[in-house]
Structures are given as C-alpha cells and as structure tokens.
Design an enzyme around this catalytic site. Structure first.
Site, PDB file in Angstrom:
ATOM      1  N   ASP A 117      -4.238  -2.020   7.121  1.00 37.78           N
ATOM      2  CA  ASP A 117      -4.977  -2.749   8.089  1.00 37.78           C
ATOM      3  C   ASP A 117      -4.218  -2.391   9.572  1.00 37.78           C
ATOM      4  O   ASP A 117      -3.162  -2.635   9.569  1.00 37.78           O
ATOM      5  CB  ASP A 117      -5.193  -3.995   7.928  1.00 37.78           C
ATOM      6  CG  ASP A 117      -5.960  -4.428   6.774  1.00 37.78           C
ATOM      7  OD1 ASP A 117      -6.687  -3.637   6.497  1.00 37.78           O
ATOM      8  OD2 ASP A 117      -5.823  -5.612   6.221  1.00 37.78           O
ATOM      9  N   ASP A 153      -6.526   6.995   8.782  1.00 41.86           N
ATOM     10  CA  ASP A 153      -7.657   7.579   9.870  1.00 41.86           C
ATOM     11  C   ASP A 153      -7.522   7.214  11.118  1.00 41.86           C
ATOM     12  O   ASP A 153      -8.000   7.768  12.100  1.00 41.86           O
ATOM     13  CB  ASP A 153      -8.998   7.266   9.548  1.00 41.86           C
ATOM     14  CG  ASP A 153      -9.233   5.982   9.561  1.00 41.86           C
ATOM     15  OD1 ASP A 153      -8.359   5.153   8.801  1.00 41.86           O
ATOM     16  OD2 ASP A 153      -9.930   5.455  10.564  1.00 41.86           O
ATOM     17  N   TYR A 194     -11.199   4.308   1.251  1.00 40.21           N
ATOM     18  CA  TYR A 194     -11.230   4.601   2.590  1.00 40.21           C
ATOM     19  C   TYR A 194     -11.265   6.009   3.005  1.00 40.21           C
ATOM     20  O   TYR A 194     -11.842   6.440   3.934  1.00 40.21           O
ATOM     21  CB  TYR A 194     -10.265   3.641   3.192  1.00 40.21           C
ATOM     22  CG  TYR A 194     -10.834   2.301   3.495  1.00 40.21           C
ATOM     23  CD1 TYR A 194     -11.043   1.541   2.414  1.00 40.21           C
ATOM     24  CD2 TYR A 194     -10.909   1.890   4.949  1.00 40.21           C
ATOM     25  CE1 TYR A 194     -11.575   0.178   2.763  1.00 40.21           C
ATOM     26  CE2 TYR A 194     -11.168   0.526   5.195  1.00 40.21           C
ATOM     27  CZ  TYR A 194     -11.624  -0.393   4.203  1.00 40.21           C
ATOM     28  OH  TYR A 194     -11.999  -1.634   4.333  1.00 40.21           O
TER      29      TYR A 194
HETATM   30  N1  SAM Z   1      -6.018   1.486   0.192  1.00 45.24           N
HETATM   31  C1  SAM Z   1      -7.323   1.184  -0.103  1.00 45.24           C
HETATM   32  C2  SAM Z   1      -8.083   2.518   0.385  1.00 45.24           C
HETATM   33  O1  SAM Z   1      -7.390   3.179   0.991  1.00 45.24           O
HETATM   34  O2  SAM Z   1      -9.288   2.505   0.313  1.00 45.24           O
HETATM   35  C3  SAM Z   1      -7.796  -0.208   0.939  1.00 45.24           C
HETATM   36  C4  SAM Z   1      -7.454  -0.003   2.179  1.00 45.24           C
HETATM   37  S1  SAM Z   1      -8.056  -1.682   3.328  1.00 45.24           S
HETATM   38  C5  SAM Z   1      -8.287  -1.110   4.767  1.00 45.24           C
HETATM   39  C6  SAM Z   1      -6.420  -2.343   3.124  1.00 45.24           C
HETATM   40  C7  SAM Z   1      -6.204  -3.362   2.177  1.00 45.24           C
HETATM   41  O3  SAM Z   1      -4.749  -4.032   2.453  1.00 45.24           O
HETATM   42  C8  SAM Z   1      -7.205  -4.472   2.091  1.00 45.24           C
HETATM   43  O4  SAM Z   1      -7.600  -4.613   0.918  1.00 45.24           O
HETATM   44  C9  SAM Z   1      -6.115  -5.850   2.545  1.00 45.24           C
HETATM   45  O5  SAM Z   1      -6.653  -6.738   1.570  1.00 45.24           O
HETATM   46  C10 SAM Z   1      -4.943  -5.157   1.901  1.00 45.24           C
HETATM   47  N2  SAM Z   1      -3.747  -5.925   2.480  1.00 45.24           N
HETATM   48  C11 SAM Z   1      -3.373  -6.080   3.967  1.00 45.24           C
HETATM   49  N3  SAM Z   1      -2.394  -6.656   4.443  1.00 45.24           N
HETATM   50  C12 SAM Z   1      -1.756  -6.817   3.038  1.00 45.24           C
HETATM   51  C13 SAM Z   1      -0.590  -7.337   2.732  1.00 45.24           C
HETATM   52  N4  SAM Z   1       0.469  -8.025   3.676  1.00 45.24           N
HETATM   53  N5  SAM Z   1      -0.287  -7.562   1.428  1.00 45.24           N
HETATM   54  C14 SAM Z   1      -1.206  -7.072   0.492  1.00 45.24           C
HETATM   55  N6  SAM Z   1      -2.286  -6.594   0.785  1.00 45.24           N
HETATM   56  C15 SAM Z   1      -2.653  -6.490   2.104  1.00 45.24           C
END
Ligand code: SAM
Length: 212
Positions: A117, A153, A194
């Site tokens: 994120d 990205d 993603y």
């Molecule tokens: N890695 C996957 C992909 O590339 O398809 C998912 C990407 S998604 C944008 C980011 C994921 O990271 C989300 O599911 C979010 O809930 C998780 N996430 C963000 N911050 C986090 C944290 N501090 N601890 C655990 N998970 C986290």
C-alpha cells in the site's frame, strides 16, 4: 487491498488449520510448525496469496509464511488453499508492525514485499512497508545473508523505497524500473494478483533486491 467485510470471516479463520493463531508463541520456533529445517520465507501484505502459493508449489524444499492484516483478504487465500492444499505454507493474520514480536533474530531467510500500500500522505510514510522503520524490523528478523525483494507499479513508492535504502545499512543489489522488459530480472518471476492487473494495463513494474 481491503475487501468488503465478509460476515463470519474471523470465525472461519479461527478454525482454519493453515492459520497460525498465536504467532507470538511461535517466536524462535517456526521450524516446529513445518517439522523440518528448511528455510522460511515471508511475504508481507500477501493479499489473496497467489504469489506465495505458486512459490510453495514450485519449491517444496522451502517453507512459506504469508502475512496479511485483514481477515476478509486472508479468507480468499484460505479458500484457494482448500482447493489445493500445500504442506509448506502457513498464514498469519497480523500487522507487520509486530514482526519482531513474532520472529526471533535471523529466523527468516527472505522477505517479499509485493505491491505494498502506498500511503501517499507524508505523515503516513512510516506505515509504508519499504520505509526505514520497517527496514529496521526486517534487519532484525532476517538472516545476515538474507535478501529482501520489493515490487510495485507505483513509481512514487519505488522512488521513496530507493531513498530509504540510502538512509540505512541496506544496499541495492539489483534494480529495474521496467521488470517485464528486463530479462535478467524477469527470469523465474512469479506474478502477483496486482502485478497481473497493472502490467496488463501497460504499467511498468519496478523491482529491487536488497541486502546488508
Ligand atoms: N501482495 C499482493 C499482490 O501483489 O497482489 C497484495 C497487494 S495489496 C495492494 C497490499 C496488501 O498488503 C493488502 O492486502 C493489505 O491488507 C496488506 N497490508 C498492508 N499493510 C500491511 C501491514 N502493515 N501488515 C500486514 N499486511 C498489510
């Protein structure tokens, strides 16, 4: 990624055998979960888990742990696991800020951050998974010769990640701003959910590999 709240997702996760429910109790003892001495690799923010499950299938001699903050997202990964169970993968629902409470020093062999994120506001910079605050946590739990791999990205997040490395003891071993047109870094690449979406829309993917 935050999916709509799914009723009962917390309960479904609580009963699932692939989820480690009290991860802090496993600190220093993760090998016991898998019952072998194979290296342990983590994906932090694994989303629906496609990347990690593909790696686990391709590399039966390596153990994988997926960390995800939200139950509704983790549930999607668990549903996939039920369709195709794998012995060398487990999941933890936790915030990665607690990493050092869950893993002992040098317990982890490799860390993957995929499409983290971006937290675009400056005041949220320390929540970004490639921030210097998180790099300090990774430094504690990762083996001395371990590596961290990061893909995104988001060019702003990539530039931020590179600047953060310069402020720490980490060094960049390899970097590309267009992974899918960099054959030497594309070799063996496993696509995440993603990555599939953004690369099919024509967005270049940045990737770095760093070590200390
Ligand atoms: N890695 C996957 C992909 O590339 O398809 C998912 C990407 S998604 C944008 C980011 C994921 O990271 C989300 O599911 C979010 O809930 C998780 N996430 C963000 N911050 C986090 C944290 N501090 N601890 C655990 N998970 C986290």
């Amino acid at each position: 990624m935050r999916l709509r709240n799914i009723t009962g997702s917390k309960e479904m996760i609580a009963e699932n055998e692939y989820v480690i429910h009290e991860p802090k109790e496993q600190k220093g003892k993760w090998k016991e979960i898998f019952g072998n001495d194979a290296p342990i690799r983590l994906e932090i923010g694994m989303g629906k888990g496609r990347f990690l499950m593909t790696l686990a299938k391709e590399n039966p001699g390596i153990n994988y742990l997926g960390i995800e903050k939200y139950s509704s997202v983790l549930l999607r990964a668990l549903q996939k696991m039920e369709a195709e169970p794998l012995p060398n993968i487990r999941f933890i629902r936790m915030d990665a800020e607690e990493l050092c409470d869950v893993f002992a020093e040098e317990e982890v062999d490799r860390i993957y951050l995929n499409f983290s994120d971006p937290w675009p506001k400056d005041r949220h910079a320390k929540r970004r998974l490639p921030s210097r605050q998180f790099l300090e946590r990774y430094d504690k739990v990762l083996k001395k010769d371990g590596i961290l791999e990061f893909k995104t990205d988001n060019r702003d997040l990539c530039d931020f990640a590179v600047e953060e490395i310069k402020e720490t003891k980490w060094k960049i071993d390899r970097i590309t701003y267009d992974l899918h047109h960099t054959p030497e870094m594309m070799e063996g690449n496993v696509m995440t959910e993603y990555e599939e979406r953004f690369s099919s829309q024509g967005s270049p993917i940045c990737k770095y590999v760093v070590s200390r």
